[in-house]
Design a protein around this motif. Structure first.
Motif, PDB file in Angstrom:
ATOM      1  N   HIS A  35     -28.613 -13.182 -13.519  1.00 17.47           N
ATOM      2  CA  HIS A  35     -29.460 -14.295 -13.944  1.00 17.47           C
ATOM      3  C   HIS A  35     -30.746 -14.366 -13.132  1.00 17.47           C
ATOM      4  N   VAL A  36     -30.652 -14.105 -11.841  1.00 12.20           N
ATOM      5  CA  VAL A  36     -31.872 -14.091 -11.024  1.00 12.20           C
ATOM      6  C   VAL A  36     -32.769 -12.932 -11.457  1.00 12.20           C
ATOM      7  N   LYS A  37     -32.190 -11.763 -11.635  1.00 12.35           N
ATOM      8  CA  LYS A  37     -32.977 -10.594 -12.030  1.00 12.35           C
ATOM      9  C   LYS A  37     -33.669 -10.816 -13.382  1.00 12.35           C
ATOM     10  N   ASN A  38     -32.938 -11.451 -14.312  1.00 13.63           N
ATOM     11  CA  ASN A  38     -33.470 -11.643 -15.664  1.00 13.63           C
ATOM     12  C   ASN A  38     -34.265 -12.934 -15.810  1.00 13.63           C
ATOM     13  N   GLU A  39     -34.431 -13.652 -14.692  1.00 16.27           N
ATOM     14  CA  GLU A  39     -35.171 -14.915 -14.680  1.00 16.27           C
ATOM     15  C   GLU A  39     -34.618 -15.923 -15.693  1.00 16.27           C
TER      16      GLU A  39
ATOM     17  N   VAL B  98     -33.312  -9.048  -5.016  1.00 16.36           N
ATOM     18  CA  VAL B  98     -33.858  -8.812  -6.355  1.00 16.36           C
ATOM     19  C   VAL B  98     -35.387  -8.850  -6.361  1.00 16.36           C
ATOM     20  N   GLY B  99     -35.960  -9.675  -5.480  1.00 12.20           N
ATOM     21  CA  GLY B  99     -37.405  -9.836  -5.451  1.00 12.20           C
ATOM     22  C   GLY B  99     -37.912 -10.853  -6.448  1.00 12.20           C
ATOM     23  N   LYS B 100     -37.032 -11.758  -6.850  1.00  7.99           N
ATOM     24  CA  LYS B 100     -37.415 -12.820  -7.779  1.00  7.99           C
ATOM     25  C   LYS B 100     -36.778 -14.130  -7.335  1.00  7.99           C
ATOM     26  N   LYS B 101     -37.325 -15.241  -7.801  1.00  9.99           N
ATOM     27  CA  LYS B 101     -36.791 -16.558  -7.456  1.00  9.99           C
ATOM     28  C   LYS B 101     -35.753 -16.998  -8.486  1.00  9.99           C
ATOM     29  N   ALA B 102     -34.714 -17.628  -7.995  1.00  5.16           N
ATOM     30  CA  ALA B 102     -33.708 -18.194  -8.894  1.00  5.16           C
ATOM     31  C   ALA B 102     -34.266 -19.431  -9.585  1.00  5.16           C
TER      32      ALA B 102
ATOM     33  N   GLN C 189     -24.199 -24.013 -21.929  1.00  7.62           N
ATOM     34  CA  GLN C 189     -22.883 -23.745 -21.360  1.00  7.62           C
ATOM     35  C   GLN C 189     -22.782 -22.338 -20.765  1.00  7.62           C
ATOM     36  N   GLU C 190     -23.348 -21.334 -21.460  1.00 11.58           N
ATOM     37  CA  GLU C 190     -23.202 -19.960 -20.994  1.00 11.58           C
ATOM     38  C   GLU C 190     -23.987 -19.676 -19.711  1.00 11.58           C
ATOM     39  N   ASN C 191     -24.868 -20.586 -19.316  1.00 11.31           N
ATOM     40  CA  ASN C 191     -25.661 -20.392 -18.111  1.00 11.31           C
ATOM     41  C   ASN C 191     -25.182 -21.235 -16.926  1.00 11.31           C
ATOM     42  N   ILE C 192     -24.074 -21.948 -17.084  1.00 12.84           N
ATOM     43  CA  ILE C 192     -23.515 -22.716 -15.974  1.00 12.84           C
ATOM     44  C   ILE C 192     -22.883 -21.769 -14.968  1.00 12.84           C
ATOM     45  N   SER C 193     -23.216 -21.927 -13.707  1.00  8.69           N
ATOM     46  CA  SER C 193     -22.698 -21.052 -12.666  1.00  8.69           C
ATOM     47  C   SER C 193     -21.176 -21.124 -12.569  1.00  8.69           C
ATOM     48  N   PRO C 194     -20.502 -19.972 -12.439  1.00  6.72           N
ATOM     49  CA  PRO C 194     -19.062 -19.985 -12.167  1.00  6.72           C
ATOM     50  C   PRO C 194     -18.730 -20.632 -10.822  1.00  6.72           C
ATOM     51  N   TYR C 195     -19.750 -20.781  -9.964  1.00  5.32           N
ATOM     52  CA  TYR C 195     -19.568 -21.420  -8.672  1.00  5.32           C
ATOM     53  C   TYR C 195     -20.075 -22.863  -8.679  1.00  5.32           C
TER      54      TYR C 195
END
Length: 297
Positions: A175-179, A236-240, A248-254
């Motif tokens: 998710h961080v890599k794909n922004e 990764v070199g990108k910001k979260a 729902q599909e983007n909710i962190s498992p943590y």
């Protein structure tokens, strides 16, 4: 040499446990559903069984005498009750893989006494009848209240590693890599982690030392979710992109409301020394990022 049965030993920390037991020269049998190939060849005996089929499990392994049984695939009180019946008088030490999830995520460092399986009211049912956390609580309760043999319940936090089939840490890296947005309600919540290598090593140690009762096992140190993301961002070199409200599909498992971690004085007092979180987590993130790069080439 000990005669050891591992219920669920072909992937992740169960696989690492079996590797270590074989290296030590033990007589190891793995009992699995056969969905995954046996990675050990003739170094172990493999029995193909459905853990949920009590008659088949008893026929396959219930008549033998075992020094240790490691149970990585018990998720319900029904499963635990079957094990208590099948291995009655047939095992010297039963090691059950439990979880941090038996504790509430309330911001307080958890010790073993924070959940008492010896007095917890038992309700029976299969793994579909309860949440994951309640299923593990009730499994512990059945083992510690009903088993006639010595039991250890090893309470692991989130297990991390390159072969993690749940891909929970990989979710954040991708998710961080794909922004893409990551859903988190409290980035300051702190978490415990254990590597699959450390988990396998600890399980082997518990069997060797015959430590019984509930016992916490985690790498030394914790990360807040924000600190975890910073490590990924640097690699990764990108910001979260973090938001409390996402699909729902983007909710962190943590995604947890408050800090959820444990302390390990019982294990340390018994002689075990845990590796540090800093010694493995950043390196794992690096490997996951490199794996993504290789896939996209």
């Amino acid at each position: 040499m000990k005669k050891i049965l591992v219920l669920g030993g072909t992937r992740f920390f169960g696989k690492r446990l079996v590797e270590l037991l074989v290296e030590d020269g033990h007589d190891v049998t793995i009992a699995t559903r056969g969905n995954l190939a046996n990675p050990f060849g003739d170094k172990v005996r493999q029995v193909t069984v459905d853990r949920l089929n009590a008659k088949v499990l008893k026929s396959a392994v219930g008549s033998e005498q075992w020094d240790i049984v490691y149970d990585n695939i018990c998720y319900s009180p029904d499963d635990a009750a079957v094990a208590c019946a099948i291995f009655d008088k047939n095992v010297k030490h039963y090691v059950f893989t439990s979880t941090l999830s038996v504790y509430a995520a309330d911001g307080i460092a958890k010790i073993e006494e924070d959940f008492d399986p010896y007095t917890y009211p038992i309700q029976m049912g299969d793994q579909h009848a309860f949440s994951y956390s309640e299923g593990k609580r009730l499994s512990e309760a059945v083992f510690f209240q009903k088993a006639t043999f010595p039991v250890t319940a090893v309470r692991f936090p989130i297990v991390i590693g390159e072969e993690d089939y749940t891909e929970r840490l990989l979710f954040h890296v991708e998710h961080v890599k794909n922004e893409e947005e990551i859903g988190m309600i409290n980035t300051e919540a702190r978490m415990s982690f254990i590597s699959s290598d450390e988990a396998g090593t600890f399980l082997k140690w518990v069997g060797q030392e015959h430590v019984t009762g509930p016992i916490n096992a985690t790498l030394k140190g914790t990360y807040s979710l924000a600190e975890m993301l910073e490590i990924i961002e640097e690699e990764v070199g990108k910001k979260a992109i973090v938001s409390a409200e996402v699909e729902q599909e983007n909710i962190s498992p943590y995604n947890i409301p408050d800090s959820w971690y444990m302390e390990t004085s019982k294990a340390e007092s018994a002689g075990y020394t845990f590796a540090t979180l800093d010694s493995s987590f950043p390196q794992l993130v690096h490997k996951l990022v490199q794996g993504i790069h290789h896939k996209t080439r």
